[in-house]
Every structure is written in C-alpha cells, then in structure tokens.
Design a protein around this motif. Structure first.
Motif, PDB file in Angstrom:
ATOM      1  N   LYS A 405       0.802  -1.217   0.000  1.00  0.00           N
ATOM      2  CA  LYS A 405       0.000   0.000   0.000  1.00  0.00           C
ATOM      3  C   LYS A 405       0.840   1.274   0.000  1.00  0.00           C
ATOM      4  O   LYS A 405       0.284   2.377  -0.108  1.00  0.00           O
ATOM      5  CB  LYS A 405      -0.919   0.013   1.222  1.00  0.00           C
ATOM      6  CG  LYS A 405      -1.932  -1.114   1.262  1.00  0.00           C
ATOM      7  CD  LYS A 405      -2.780  -1.039   2.531  1.00  0.00           C
ATOM      8  CE  LYS A 405      -3.793  -2.174   2.596  1.00  0.00           C
ATOM      9  NZ  LYS A 405      -4.605  -2.108   3.846  1.00  0.00           N
ATOM     10  N   VAL A 406       2.146   1.153   0.139  1.00  0.00           N
ATOM     11  CA  VAL A 406       3.006   2.329   0.294  1.00  0.00           C
ATOM     12  C   VAL A 406       3.767   2.602  -0.990  1.00  0.00           C
ATOM     13  O   VAL A 406       4.444   1.728  -1.532  1.00  0.00           O
ATOM     14  CB  VAL A 406       3.995   2.137   1.466  1.00  0.00           C
ATOM     15  CG1 VAL A 406       4.901   3.358   1.606  1.00  0.00           C
ATOM     16  CG2 VAL A 406       3.233   1.892   2.760  1.00  0.00           C
ATOM     17  N   LYS A 407       3.663   3.848  -1.455  1.00  0.00           N
ATOM     18  CA  LYS A 407       4.356   4.279  -2.670  1.00  0.00           C
ATOM     19  C   LYS A 407       5.375   5.350  -2.315  1.00  0.00           C
ATOM     20  O   LYS A 407       5.230   6.069  -1.319  1.00  0.00           O
ATOM     21  CB  LYS A 407       3.359   4.864  -3.672  1.00  0.00           C
ATOM     22  CG  LYS A 407       2.311   3.897  -4.164  1.00  0.00           C
ATOM     23  CD  LYS A 407       1.253   4.610  -5.006  1.00  0.00           C
ATOM     24  CE  LYS A 407       1.856   5.320  -6.199  1.00  0.00           C
ATOM     25  NZ  LYS A 407       0.803   5.955  -7.036  1.00  0.00           N
ATOM     26  N   GLY A 408       6.392   5.462  -3.146  1.00  0.00           N
ATOM     27  CA  GLY A 408       7.328   6.552  -3.000  1.00  0.00           C
ATOM     28  C   GLY A 408       6.587   7.879  -3.091  1.00  0.00           C
ATOM     29  O   GLY A 408       5.790   8.088  -3.994  1.00  0.00           O
ATOM     30  N   VAL A 482       8.307   8.988   2.257  1.00  0.00           N
ATOM     31  CA  VAL A 482       9.029   7.855   1.683  1.00  0.00           C
ATOM     32  C   VAL A 482       9.608   8.285   0.338  1.00  0.00           C
ATOM     33  O   VAL A 482       8.871   8.651  -0.574  1.00  0.00           O
ATOM     34  CB  VAL A 482       8.095   6.651   1.512  1.00  0.00           C
ATOM     35  CG1 VAL A 482       8.833   5.497   0.835  1.00  0.00           C
ATOM     36  CG2 VAL A 482       7.534   6.211   2.859  1.00  0.00           C
ATOM     37  N   GLY A 483      10.940   8.239   0.233  1.00  0.00           N
ATOM     38  CA  GLY A 483      11.576   8.547  -1.042  1.00  0.00           C
ATOM     39  C   GLY A 483      11.574   7.339  -1.958  1.00  0.00           C
ATOM     40  O   GLY A 483      11.334   7.449  -3.158  1.00  0.00           O
ATOM     41  N   PHE A 484      11.831   6.159  -1.379  1.00  0.00           N
ATOM     42  CA  PHE A 484      11.956   4.951  -2.178  1.00  0.00           C
ATOM     43  C   PHE A 484      11.453   3.773  -1.354  1.00  0.00           C
ATOM     44  O   PHE A 484      11.816   3.613  -0.180  1.00  0.00           O
ATOM     45  CB  PHE A 484      13.430   4.751  -2.567  1.00  0.00           C
ATOM     46  CG  PHE A 484      13.720   3.495  -3.340  1.00  0.00           C
ATOM     47  CD1 PHE A 484      13.031   3.196  -4.502  1.00  0.00           C
ATOM     48  CD2 PHE A 484      14.711   2.611  -2.909  1.00  0.00           C
ATOM     49  CE1 PHE A 484      13.302   2.042  -5.224  1.00  0.00           C
ATOM     50  CE2 PHE A 484      14.996   1.457  -3.621  1.00  0.00           C
ATOM     51  CZ  PHE A 484      14.298   1.170  -4.785  1.00  0.00           C
ATOM     52  N   ALA A 485      10.605   2.957  -1.955  1.00  0.00           N
ATOM     53  CA  ALA A 485      10.092   1.740  -1.316  1.00  0.00           C
ATOM     54  C   ALA A 485      10.448   0.552  -2.192  1.00  0.00           C
ATOM     55  O   ALA A 485      10.220   0.575  -3.406  1.00  0.00           O
ATOM     56  CB  ALA A 485       8.579   1.836  -1.131  1.00  0.00           C
TER      57      ALA A 485
END
Length: 507
Positions: A405-408, A482-485
C-alpha cells in the motif's frame, strides 16, 4: 562583508521554522523582520497533526501541544442548535500520534519558536527591512536598512518568507495571480462564556452570517472569526466589535465577556507561478494565500519551510546537486495549487449568499456531514485531508518504487500500537532506512559504511495494519516522506536511487 549560507526575510512562523531547521542542521542563517517585535495579534490559530509530526523531529511537538488547546472535535450549529459533530479522536486515533486539532494562536506560537531559535544562538534582527537584492553565480547580494542604517550582505541563498506583500517576490517581478472575496471578515480575541466555550471548535452557519469559535484556554480565552454583513460597513468610520452581527453569536449561544482585540480583513486567494527563482525562494504567504477554510495557511507555510530546509543543507554541504532544490518548487507548488482550489470551493460554499445557498448550508449540509461522518472510511478521509496527513509527493522526481500500500512520495505510515514508535525522533534531521522484520547483512553493512541511519523494527501486527510490508525497505526522507520503497531491499537499488536524484552522499 557579512556572509551567510541562507538569508531569511520575514520572521513569521514560516521564516522561524526555516531558520530553526537550518540551524539544527548546522547551516548559517540570518533572519530579519521589519517589525519591532513578534506579533501580538493573528488570524492563524490551528496547528494540524502533520505539522506536529514534523515538529516532533526537533523535540517541539510535546511543548507545543502542552501550550495549546487540543480540540477533540468540530460542531456545526444552525439556528441555535447543534446539528452535527465531527470527532477527530475517532477519525485519527490509529493514524497519527496527534488525533486532534490543536488551537494555538500564532502570536504565542511565534514566541515559542523564537525562544528555541535563540537557544541555538540565532537572533531575529528587528526593524530591519530588505531594500533589494541581486543574484550572482554563486551568491545573492542583499541590501538592508536597519536601526544602524543601510548595509549590504551576501548569502548563498535568499528565502522570502515576508508575507503577502513580499518585497522579495516584488524584487523578482513574480506574478501573484488570483483575486479577493467580496465579504469583509473580522477576527477577535475574546473572553467567552456559554456552552461553546468547552474546548472544541464551533461553527455557526446561520444564513449568510458565518462565525467560528476556537477555544485556546480553559478560562474562556477564545478566537472568533466571522463575517460582517454589508449593511454594517461604512467608509466614514472604523468598524468595531459592536458592528458584528449578533444573530450568529446568539445562535451559537456564546456570550462575549471581554474583547481583547479586534480587526477586520479581506480574504484573498493568490498563487505565484514558481517557488524557486535561481538562488531565491518564496515560501508561505509570499508564495500562496487562500481562504481560512480548514486552517491551512500557516501549516502550509511551515510545510514549505521544512521541505526546503533539508534540501538547502544537502546542496550547501555538497551532498547533492541543484536538482534537489528544483524539487522544492515542483513538490510545494503542486500542493499549493490543490490547496487554493479546495479552500476556494469550501469558502465559497460557506460564505455564499441567497435563499438557495442558505437552504443548502443550513438544512442539507449538516445532514450530509452527520451521515457521511458515520462511515469510518469517510471519517478517516476527512481527517487525513484537513490534517494535511494526506499530502503526498507521488509525482516528484524524488519519489520511486512501491511496496504493498506504500508508494514513493507517501507520508511514512504511523504504526499505532507498535512496541517501538516508528515516528520516534532520531535526534538528527537526516535520511533513514526503515525495515520491519529482518534487514539483510549487505544492507546493514552498506548503511554502516555510508553513515545512512538504519532502523530495524521487530515485525508486529501493528505494522501490517498500517500498510507496511514485512522485510521491505523504506528509504525515508528527512521530512518523513518515503523517497523509495523496495520489496527486495537490494543495496544496488538504493545506490541507484541516490544517483538518479543527484544525491552524492550515499551514491
């Protein structure tokens, strides 16, 4: 010649927060303001959850909360009756450590920020006016007039946090497109009594009379914001509190015991075309102004400041190239566009005149709000929107990857109920890697070698509930986004990310 890393024009909340975050990172700052002292009156009274989350990085949040009045809900009144109630506690309890709307008047807020800035050795230079500036290849030349006369100084960068009439914006010849609403509004600091003086926010929607009451102390201290009917306005005399329509006050059941100060103002909605102009930046009211709907203005300016502060530090220290500063313009401008449009629609609805508008506002809206807010998903959505916790940077050049569910570009989800708080401050304003579960030996070694902080949390149900994925790697920016996931958590993927955004320190 006086030289600084960053010269800040304007010592309102935006400029003060920018100075605080820069000073905390070891960046040299000079901050000036043309006023003789911090403000004693203000319209801004609301500090939202996202701002408190960001304040927590510097250990400010708990002090601010203790100094203000946490309001657990908003009440809508029509014709003397409470027609709807919105509970923030229910909506945000599992989403943020601060599931409330904090009422904390801007004048008090500024004094707290100034005290912390002084603790860091930075003084606001008062009665000092920016006369002009010139940009050069590697610095900005600034001309000032202060108590000792005129002077010139150099700074690597100039930040215009100097309000809606911004001399910095005028010096750039930057546009400020928008307009002004017809209605005249007032703001008053009062001692109030009656049922609404209960520590919650109360809104009266009686016909075209708009009134909002924000309590900020247990002894009845409150801020009133409302409209003044056109038939009360006269060019021949100065308006006072006696010109405020009594219908809305009586309808809300509030008795004003004492008026400490009173002021009238017009509401504007304007936006500049760019927030970055070479080595000069526009923040806060210098870049965007909008209606007071939702109490977004001051919080948005603070968000501007924190977004820029860590990027300036990285470029000044040679850790990143100029592309990082370009992202300030793209990220904050996109948000400002959405904000101005949203607050304009809400404000137009609240302040519209006419029989049909009155009917919709007083009859339909309370029923709709009550029904919609009984649905859990709607309730959470509304809280996320108003609290600015929904703000994301999905379209940014700094936002890459997605896991579950988490995007950059997302705000890092808060894991409510976890044994260790993943929003807990680390003591520094820096990037960090977070892993929920197990981090690979290669990742641990690389983070240690590069000096990139790594936080590993034992996997819990609370993490899954928050939308986090077991053993995934979340690269978190210094401002908590979040920069990168990445599900794999490969060191090469992290290194490639930093190379792509021009961040040399970890590439």
């Amino acid at each position: 010649m006086n030289r600084q890393d960053v010269f800040i024009a304007g010592a309102g909340p935006t400029g003060l927060v920018l100075a605080l975050w820069l000073a905390r990172q070891g960046v040299g700052v000079r901050i000036v303001d043309k006023t003789a002292g911090p403000g004693t009156t203000s319209r801004a009274v609301v500090v939202h959850a996202r701002t408190l989350e960001l304040y927590r990085q510097l250990g400010l949040a708990e002090e601010v909360v203790a100094a203000g009045m946490p309001n657990p809900g908003i009440n809508l009144w029509v014709h003397g009756k409470r027609r709807a109630h919105i509970s923030f506690g229910d909506a945000g309890a599992g989403f943020t450590p601060y599931p409330f709307l904090l009422v904390y008047p801007q004048d008090r807020h500024e004094r707290l920020l100034i005290a912390h800035l002084e603790d860091m050795g930075v003084q606001v230079e008062r009665e000092t006016e920016l006369l002009g500036f010139e940009q050069h290849d590697d610095h900005v030349q600034v001309r000032l007039r202060g108590p000792q006369g005129e002077e010139s100084c150099e700074a690597r960068y100039l930040a215009g946090c100097d309000g809606a009439r911004s001399p910095v914006r005028h010096g750039l010849n930057a546009g400020f497109e928008g307009g002004t609403y017809d209605q005249l509004f007032y703001v008053a600091d009062v001692i109030a009594a009656g049922p609404p003086a209960d520590g919650q926010v109360h809104l009266s929607l009686d016909d075209a009379d708009f009134l909002a009451l924000f309590s900020y102390a247990a002894d009845g201290q409150a801020r009133l914001i409302g409209s003044i009917r056109e038939d009360r306005v006269s060019p021949d005399r100065e308006l006072g509190f006696e010109d405020v329509g009594e219908r809305a006050l009586h309808g809300l059941g509030v008795e004003v015991k004492k008026v400490n100060w009173f002021s009238t103002y017009k509401v504007h909605h304007r936006l500049t075309e760019h927030f970055r102009h070479g080595r000069v930046f526009l923040l806060g009211d210098a870049a965007h102004i909008h209606s007071p709907a939702g109490g977004q203005g001051m919080n948005t300016g603070i968000g501007d400041a924190i977004n820029l502060a860590w990027k300036l530090k990285a470029v000044l220290r040679g850790e990143a190239d100029q592309r990082l500063l370009d992202s300030f313009d793209s990220e904050r401008l996109a948000f400002a566009h959405k904000l101005v449009e949203t607050t304009d629609r809400v404000f137009s609805f609240v302040s519209a005149e006419g029989n049909f508008a009155n009917f919709v506002r007083t009859r339909i809206a309370p029923l709709f709000v009550s029904a919609a807010y009984s649905v859990g998903a709607v309730k959470e959505f509304m809280f996320r929107l108003v609290s600015q916790c929904m703000l994301n940077y999905h379209g940014s050049a700094l936002s890459h990857g997605s896991v579950g569910k988490v995007k950059g570009g997302d705000r890092l989800p808060w894991a409510a109920g976890a044994a260790i708080d993943n929003f807990g401050p680390t003591g520094t304003v820096d990037w960090q890697v977070q892993v929920y579960g197990d981090a690979s030996d290669a990742l641990s070694a690389w983070c240690h070698h590069t000096g990139l902080p790594l936080r590993v949390f034992d996997w819990e149900r609370a993490h899954e509930h928050a939308g986090l994925t077991r053993n995934a790697v979340y690269l978190v920016r210094p401002d908590g986004y979040v920069g990168f996931a990445d599900a794999g958590g490969k060191v090469e993927a992290l290194r490639d990310y930093f190379k792509e955004i021009g961040y040399r320190r970890f590439a």
